[in-house]
Design a protein around this motif. Structure first.
Motif, PDB file in Angstrom:
ATOM      1  N   HIS A   1     -21.098  29.501 -76.965  1.00 18.15           N
ATOM      2  CA  HIS A   1     -20.241  29.049 -75.291  1.00 18.15           C
ATOM      3  C   HIS A   1     -19.316  28.378 -76.397  1.00 18.15           C
ATOM      4  O   HIS A   1     -17.884  27.979 -76.054  1.00 18.15           O
ATOM      5  CB  HIS A   1     -21.055  28.397 -74.774  1.00 18.15           C
ATOM      6  CG  HIS A   1     -21.518  30.200 -73.562  1.00 18.15           C
ATOM      7  ND1 HIS A   1     -20.615  30.424 -73.544  1.00 18.15           N
ATOM      8  CD2 HIS A   1     -22.978  30.313 -74.173  1.00 18.15           C
ATOM      9  CE1 HIS A   1     -21.528  31.838 -72.872  1.00 18.15           C
ATOM     10  NE2 HIS A   1     -23.013  31.503 -73.579  1.00 18.15           N
TER      11      HIS A   1
ATOM     12  N   ALA B   1     -16.895  29.605 -78.809  1.00 20.28           N
ATOM     13  CA  ALA B   1     -15.379  30.255 -77.833  1.00 20.28           C
ATOM     14  C   ALA B   1     -14.812  29.840 -78.397  1.00 20.28           C
ATOM     15  O   ALA B   1     -13.317  29.953 -77.776  1.00 20.28           O
ATOM     16  CB  ALA B   1     -16.582  31.237 -77.411  1.00 20.28           C
TER      17      ALA B   1
ATOM     18  N   CYS C   1     -10.524  31.248 -77.613  1.00 17.31           N
ATOM     19  CA  CYS C   1     -11.447  32.753 -76.963  1.00 17.31           C
ATOM     20  C   CYS C   1     -12.345  33.015 -76.135  1.00 17.31           C
ATOM     21  O   CYS C   1     -13.294  31.821 -75.927  1.00 17.31           O
ATOM     22  CB  CYS C   1     -11.652  34.050 -78.028  1.00 17.31           C
ATOM     23  SG  CYS C   1     -13.301  33.252 -79.224  1.00 17.31           S
ATOM     24  N   GLU C   2     -13.200  34.054 -75.307  1.00 12.33           N
ATOM     25  CA  GLU C   2     -14.545  34.802 -74.704  1.00 12.33           C
ATOM     26  C   GLU C   2     -15.078  34.310 -76.041  1.00 12.33           C
ATOM     27  O   GLU C   2     -15.691  34.722 -77.310  1.00 12.33           O
ATOM     28  CB  GLU C   2     -14.166  35.895 -74.131  1.00 12.33           C
ATOM     29  CG  GLU C   2     -12.898  35.655 -72.984  1.00 12.33           C
ATOM     30  CD  GLU C   2     -13.108  34.595 -72.045  1.00 12.33           C
ATOM     31  OE1 GLU C   2     -14.214  34.309 -71.695  1.00 12.33           O
ATOM     32  OE2 GLU C   2     -12.115  34.026 -71.970  1.00 12.33           O
ATOM     33  N   ALA C   3     -16.430  34.396 -75.260  1.00 15.29           N
ATOM     34  CA  ALA C   3     -17.982  34.094 -76.273  1.00 15.29           C
ATOM     35  C   ALA C   3     -17.700  36.010 -76.390  1.00 15.29           C
ATOM     36  O   ALA C   3     -18.379  36.093 -77.632  1.00 15.29           O
ATOM     37  CB  ALA C   3     -19.027  33.588 -75.084  1.00 15.29           C
ATOM     38  N   THR C   4     -17.354  36.434 -75.454  1.00 12.26           N
ATOM     39  CA  THR C   4     -17.622  38.151 -75.860  1.00 12.26           C
ATOM     40  C   THR C   4     -16.751  38.682 -76.707  1.00 12.26           C
ATOM     41  O   THR C   4     -17.064  39.530 -77.270  1.00 12.26           O
ATOM     42  CB  THR C   4     -17.115  39.003 -74.606  1.00 12.26           C
ATOM     43  OG1 THR C   4     -16.513  38.192 -73.822  1.00 12.26           O
ATOM     44  CG2 THR C   4     -18.559  39.192 -73.641  1.00 12.26           C
ATOM     45  N   ASP C   5     -16.245  37.693 -77.280  1.00 10.82           N
ATOM     46  CA  ASP C   5     -14.673  38.116 -78.382  1.00 10.82           C
ATOM     47  C   ASP C   5     -15.617  37.788 -79.824  1.00 10.82           C
ATOM     48  O   ASP C   5     -15.549  38.003 -80.970  1.00 10.82           O
ATOM     49  CB  ASP C   5     -13.588  37.600 -78.433  1.00 10.82           C
ATOM     50  CG  ASP C   5     -12.778  38.063 -77.290  1.00 10.82           C
ATOM     51  OD1 ASP C   5     -12.848  39.192 -76.721  1.00 10.82           O
ATOM     52  OD2 ASP C   5     -12.188  37.185 -76.592  1.00 10.82           O
TER      53      ASP C   5
ATOM     54  N   ASP D   1     -22.397  37.351 -82.382  1.00  6.25           N
ATOM     55  CA  ASP D   1     -22.796  36.210 -82.491  1.00  6.25           C
ATOM     56  C   ASP D   1     -24.342  37.136 -83.879  1.00  6.25           C
ATOM     57  O   ASP D   1     -25.439  37.775 -83.124  1.00  6.25           O
ATOM     58  CB  ASP D   1     -23.354  35.537 -81.610  1.00  6.25           C
ATOM     59  CG  ASP D   1     -24.269  34.750 -81.468  1.00  6.25           C
ATOM     60  OD1 ASP D   1     -25.265  34.325 -82.698  1.00  6.25           O
ATOM     61  OD2 ASP D   1     -24.929  34.195 -80.784  1.00  6.25           O
TER      62      ASP D   1
ATOM     63  N   ARG E   1     -14.064  35.596 -86.903  1.00  7.29           N
ATOM     64  CA  ARG E   1     -15.110  35.915 -85.138  1.00  7.29           C
ATOM     65  C   ARG E   1     -16.641  36.133 -85.599  1.00  7.29           C
ATOM     66  O   ARG E   1     -17.156  37.515 -84.111  1.00  7.29           O
ATOM     67  CB  ARG E   1     -14.194  36.429 -84.491  1.00  7.29           C
ATOM     68  CG  ARG E   1     -12.680  35.778 -83.426  1.00  7.29           C
ATOM     69  CD  ARG E   1     -12.326  36.539 -82.595  1.00  7.29           C
ATOM     70  NE  ARG E   1     -11.580  35.486 -82.169  1.00  7.29           N
ATOM     71  CZ  ARG E   1     -10.505  35.821 -81.315  1.00  7.29           C
ATOM     72  NH1 ARG E   1     -10.759  36.733 -80.176  1.00  7.29           N
ATOM     73  NH2 ARG E   1      -8.982  34.894 -81.244  1.00  7.29           N
TER      74      ARG E   1
ATOM     75  N   LYS F   1     -27.551  43.290 -86.735  1.00  4.10           N
ATOM     76  CA  LYS F   1     -27.062  43.789 -85.474  1.00  4.10           C
ATOM     77  C   LYS F   1     -27.020  45.065 -85.758  1.00  4.10           C
ATOM     78  O   LYS F   1     -28.020  45.238 -86.051  1.00  4.10           O
ATOM     79  CB  LYS F   1     -25.866  43.244 -85.423  1.00  4.10           C
ATOM     80  CG  LYS F   1     -25.637  41.426 -84.891  1.00  4.10           C
ATOM     81  CD  LYS F   1     -26.760  41.168 -83.710  1.00  4.10           C
ATOM     82  CE  LYS F   1     -26.758  39.196 -83.503  1.00  4.10           C
ATOM     83  NZ  LYS F   1     -27.759  39.451 -82.748  1.00  4.10           N
TER      84      LYS F   1
ATOM     85  N   THR G   1     -22.165  46.622 -87.730  1.00  2.00           N
ATOM     86  CA  THR G   1     -21.510  44.907 -87.578  1.00  2.00           C
ATOM     87  C   THR G   1     -22.356  44.558 -89.190  1.00  2.00           C
ATOM     88  O   THR G   1     -21.770  43.671 -89.610  1.00  2.00           O
ATOM     89  CB  THR G   1     -22.239  44.078 -86.631  1.00  2.00           C
ATOM     90  OG1 THR G   1     -21.820  44.923 -84.862  1.00  2.00           O
ATOM     91  CG2 THR G   1     -22.202  42.974 -86.510  1.00  2.00           C
TER      92      THR G   1
END
Length: 358
Positions: A10, A13, A18-22, A25, A319, A341, A345
């Motif tokens: 978070h 981001a 940007c959004e955390a979902t972008d 991780d 990212r 992952k 990925t």
């Protein structure tokens, strides 16, 4: 609190706008296959449980876990993640002189500092594969009242031989050994190989479902110990430490062994295969030396012109978030950790490493 745990997605981001979902991780050690099939839907169906207080002492789920390990129900406590227990251990045990077998998770020492307990490190060495020299370790344990061992270790991935661990614990019957098994399900059958099976009066085991079942947001962890030690910890467990949905999730996992046993076997197989494929894909990178380990995450050392901060910055341009391990005691600013992952990925990370690392 240490600044630099994995999972600061978070904050990253926000800095990137940007959004955390972008963000991909790869800094936080979570099972890419989790949560188990059906768990999310089950929890949606249990949403009405949040309008009432949960079971005050989580006795249902501690009893289920005790049965899994074949120990008395009184030998298990549930809390708000293993972190709650880590930070209560020095107070509960009256720790004055602790030892952390490292490099390892920083919260062990932070907990000791919080309670004004002295804490030293026994640091394993890269040239030994981060395996301890038992003669040296025995000398380091002498005079300590509490020893913290992460098994398998974070971030090195070293997995103890159970007999060697038992021998060490038996050699110091007056010393408490805290064995953090948060990552053991990735390396072995945790129910069959856990240190709790040693049945030693000075061994306390920390058990986490957050990593293997990928439910870190629910914040639930367990402490397993001889009944004679449990009472020391009970006074530090607040009522309703485990929320209603977390209790339901653990119940679902432990009451469906046919589902979860297959999930655990599949996860271990997937982790081993993907890790081997990833290591093979970066094998030719002379400036990046991976550390052999038993876990699904990979510790590596940069040996060229780039340091850990530089690699992290370069990957963030794509990212991709990895763990800079420079703030682990015993590691330097050349160490990074990759939490693997899915196959695509992992391949993407390997491709970027081959393009970046020199």
């Amino acid at each position: 609190m240490i600044i630099g745990h994995g999972g600061n997605i978070h904050d990253v981001a926000a800095k990137l706008g940007c959004e955390a979902t972008d963000i991909i991780d790869m800094s936080s050690n979570l099972n890419p296959l989790g949560p188990p099939d059906g768990l999310a839907r089950f929890l949606i169906d249990q949403m009405e449980t949040i309008i009432s207080l949960p079971e005050v002492n989580s006795k249902k789920i501690t009893g289920l876990l005790a049965d899994k390990y074949g120990i008395p129900h009184e030998g298990v406590l549930a809390g708000n993640g293993t972190t709650q227990f880590i930070y209560s251990i020095p107070a509960a045990l009256g720790t004055r002189k602790a030892l952390v077998v490292g490099p390892s998770y920083a919260d062990y020492k932070d907990a000791c500092t919080l309670h004004q307990a002295d804490c030293d490190y026994y640091l394993t060495r890269a040239e030994d594969g981060f395996a301890p020299d038992m003669d040296d370790l025995v000398k380091a344990v002498d005079g300590k009242d509490t020893v913290f061992i992460c098994n398998p270790n974070n971030p090195t991935g070293f997995l103890w031989d159970r007999d060697a661990l038992a021998e060490l614990c038996r050699a110091f019957p007056e010393t408490f050994f805290v064995i953090d098994e948060s990552y053991l399900p990735f390396a072995a059958d945790s129910y069959g190989t856990s240190a709790i099976g040693l049945r030693l009066p000075n061994v306390i085991v920390l058990n986490s479902m957050s990593k293997i079942f990928r439910i870190p947001g629910l914040r639930v962890g367990f402490l397993l110990a001889p009944v004679t030690l449990i009472y020391r910890f009970e006074k530090y467990i607040l009522p309703w430490s485990v929320n209603a949905l977390a209790q339901e999730a653990v119940g679902y996992i432990l009451e469906n062994p046919a589902l979860t046993d297959v999930f655990l076997d599949t996860s271990r197989r997937f982790a081993a295969e993907e890790k081997q494929a990833f290591l093979s894909s970066i094998e030719g990178l002379g400036a990046l030396q991976a550390v052999p380990g038993a876990t699904y995450f990979v510790l590596a050392r940069l040996t060229g012109s780039m340091d850990a901060a530089g690699l992290c910055a370069e990957l963030l341009k794509d990212r991709i978030l990895i763990r800079n391990c420079g703030n682990f005691v015993g590691l330097d600013d050349r160490y990074v950790r990759f939490s693997l992952k899915d196959q695509d990925t992992n391949r993407r990370l390997a491709d970027r490493l081959r393009a970046i690392v020199r």
